[in-house]
Design an enzyme around this catalytic site. Structure first.
Site, PDB file in Angstrom:
ATOM      1  N   ARG A   1       0.865  -1.188   0.000  1.00  0.00           N
ATOM      2  CA  ARG A   1       0.000   0.000   0.000  1.00  0.00           C
ATOM      3  C   ARG A   1       0.899   1.235   0.000  1.00  0.00           C
ATOM      4  NH1 ARG A   1      -3.185  -2.745   4.828  1.00  0.00           N
ATOM      5  NH2 ARG A   1      -4.503  -4.159   3.615  1.00  0.00           N
TER       6      ARG A   1
ATOM      7  N   ARG B   1     -10.700   2.969   6.173  1.00  0.00           N
ATOM      8  CA  ARG B   1      -9.243   2.874   5.993  1.00  0.00           C
ATOM      9  C   ARG B   1      -8.872   3.185   4.545  1.00  0.00           C
ATOM     10  NH1 ARG B   1      -6.224  -2.621   7.667  1.00  0.00           N
ATOM     11  NH2 ARG B   1      -7.017  -3.296   5.649  1.00  0.00           N
TER      12      ARG B   1
ATOM     13  N   ARG C   1     -13.003  -9.467   2.024  1.00  0.00           N
ATOM     14  CA  ARG C   1     -12.515  -9.444   3.405  1.00  0.00           C
ATOM     15  C   ARG C   1     -13.674  -9.562   4.398  1.00  0.00           C
ATOM     16  NH1 ARG C   1      -6.903  -6.737   4.355  1.00  0.00           N
ATOM     17  NH2 ARG C   1      -5.884  -7.336   2.434  1.00  0.00           N
TER      18      ARG C   1
END
Ligand SMILES: Nc1ncnc2c1ncn2[C@@H]1O[C@H](COP(=O)(O)OP(=O)(O)OP(=O)(O)O)[C@@H](O)[C@H]1O
Ligand SMILES: Nc1nc2c(ncn2[C@@H]2O[C@H](COP(=O)(O)O)[C@@H](O)[C@H]2O)c(=O)[nH]1
Length: 344
Positions: free
Chosen positions: A175, A268, A279
């Site tokens: 990321r 997030r 997820r």
């Protein structure tokens, strides 16, 4: 796991029952446990140097395979094998020093007996021996977005000399702010798969479509620095660490609600919508497993971050004191136990 006594380490190759007359090569050892002989050898595949196990039933002379759990170690010529506690075989490479890692093949431990019942087959499990009395690692698990990383960062910031993070390997892309070697070792799938085959990982699992794993080295780096290792891994990984009988403190972090988990994951902003959905699907399964399986020693709800962090510190102080046999009085308002201070 405890310390390994040097006196126990001896080569049993000359110690076989005569009637079986096994011709052992340098890559093989045979160890008798009750009515069975466990042959530990190199796999037949030349490119694969990991250990392979065959079991001879002495009552009928039949060779059989077993379900092998845990990470297989690389096998070397001239290794030694010796039965310890009548339930596990200690495997040492030739000329190993006290600092080298040692491996156990568990053959009749309580864990193996339980697995035999569940799987209804012959089962053995590899586990890594811990040299000396190093502190037990802490395994922190829970669904994606619950706040594991946030809690671990707080702990490492407050106690930098006490805890060290086990930097995992992953095949997922980094990321924005993630740094190679600090947040993860970002790696190619083929390279990681080879390292897993070569026994370099304590555990590995496919998580949300990518491969993640804890290398033996990642844990050793922390132990060598004299710190207590913290692993941030998913429930499959926690199960494997437990199976490898690496003694650890297992903590599961829960969200206050599924809706809150979803909100945290979205806020997030690190995953695509498709990834978020994946997820969240996996989170439902993980929450079920984490709460019900008895795999975890402690379950913490991460509702208010500061309160959860305080509870984590209390819980760790308590667990660590129990492991080290340090008498402490637990700070616990709910159970009205006498208040005292805790420290690491
Ligand atoms: N108690 C809390 N209340 C509100 N937000 C929180 C709380 N704890 C963590 N968060 C936030 O939730 C988000 C997810 O937290 P974090 O990245 O630590 O989760 P994680 O469990 O490590 O996720 P992953 O498994 O995907 O790595 C972050 O934006 C973090 O700031
Ligand atoms: N079994 C393992 N799981 C791991 C490891 N390192 C991280 N994780 C888990 O993966 C998910 C996703 O992490 P993310 O960084 O992509 O958000 C999370 O639940 C981690 O706990 C590992 O070495 N082994």
């Amino acid at each position: 796991m405890g310390e390994i006594q040097e006196t126990l380490v001896e080569d049993l190759q000359g110690n076989l029952p005569i009637e079986l007359d096994l011709k052992l090569t340098g890559y093989q050892t045979a160890t008798t446990v009750g009515g069975k002989i466990y042959l530990i050898e190199k796999s037949d595949d030349e490119s694969n140097l990991t250990a392979c196990v065959k079991i001879l039933d002495k009552s009928n002379g039949q060779w059989g395979d077993a379900t092998v759990l845990g990470t297989k170690p690389a096998i070397c010529k001239g290794h030694s094998a010796v039965l310890v506690n009548n339930d596990r075989i200690l495997v040492l490479k030739k000329d190993s020093t006290p600092d080298d890692c040692t491996w156990f093949l568990e053959v009749d431990t309580p864990f193996i007996r339980e697995q035999k019942k569940i799987l209804d087959t012959e089962v053995v499990a590899w586990s890594k021996g811990v040299n000396g009395d190093g502190p037990k690692p802490i395994v922190i698990s829970g669904p994606s977005g619950v706040g594991k990383g946030t809690l671990i960062t707080k702990l490492m910031t407050e106690f930098p000399s006490m805890f060290g993070f086990s930097v995992s390997h992953t095949t997922r892309a980094p990321r924005n702010k993630e740094k190679n070697g600090i947040h993860y070792h970002f790696t190619e799938r083929m390279a990681m798969e080879k390292d897993i085959r070569d026994g370099k990982f304590l555990e590995s699992a496919s998580v949300h479509g990518n491969l993640y794993g804890t290398s033996v080295e990642a844990v050793d780096v922390v132990s060598d620095a004299g710190k207590r290792c913290i692993l941030d891994i998913d429930v499959q990984g926690a199960r494997l660490v437990r199976a490898n009988s690496l003694e650890a403190i297992f903590i599961f972090i829960c969200p206050p609600s599924f809706e809150e988990l979803e909100q945290r994951l979205r806020a997030r902003g690190t995953e695509t919508e498709e990834q978020v959905q994946k997820r969240l699907r996996n989170a439902r399964a993980e929450l079920g497993e984490g709460k019900s399986s008895g795999l975890f020693d402690h379950i913490l709800v991460n509702d208010d971050l500061e309160k959860c962090y305080e509870s984590l510190k209390v819980l760790l102080a308590y667990s660590i004191a129990i492991c080290s046999f340090i008498p402490i009085i637990l700070l616990d308002e709910r159970s009205n136990i006498q208040t005292s201070e805790y420290s690491f």
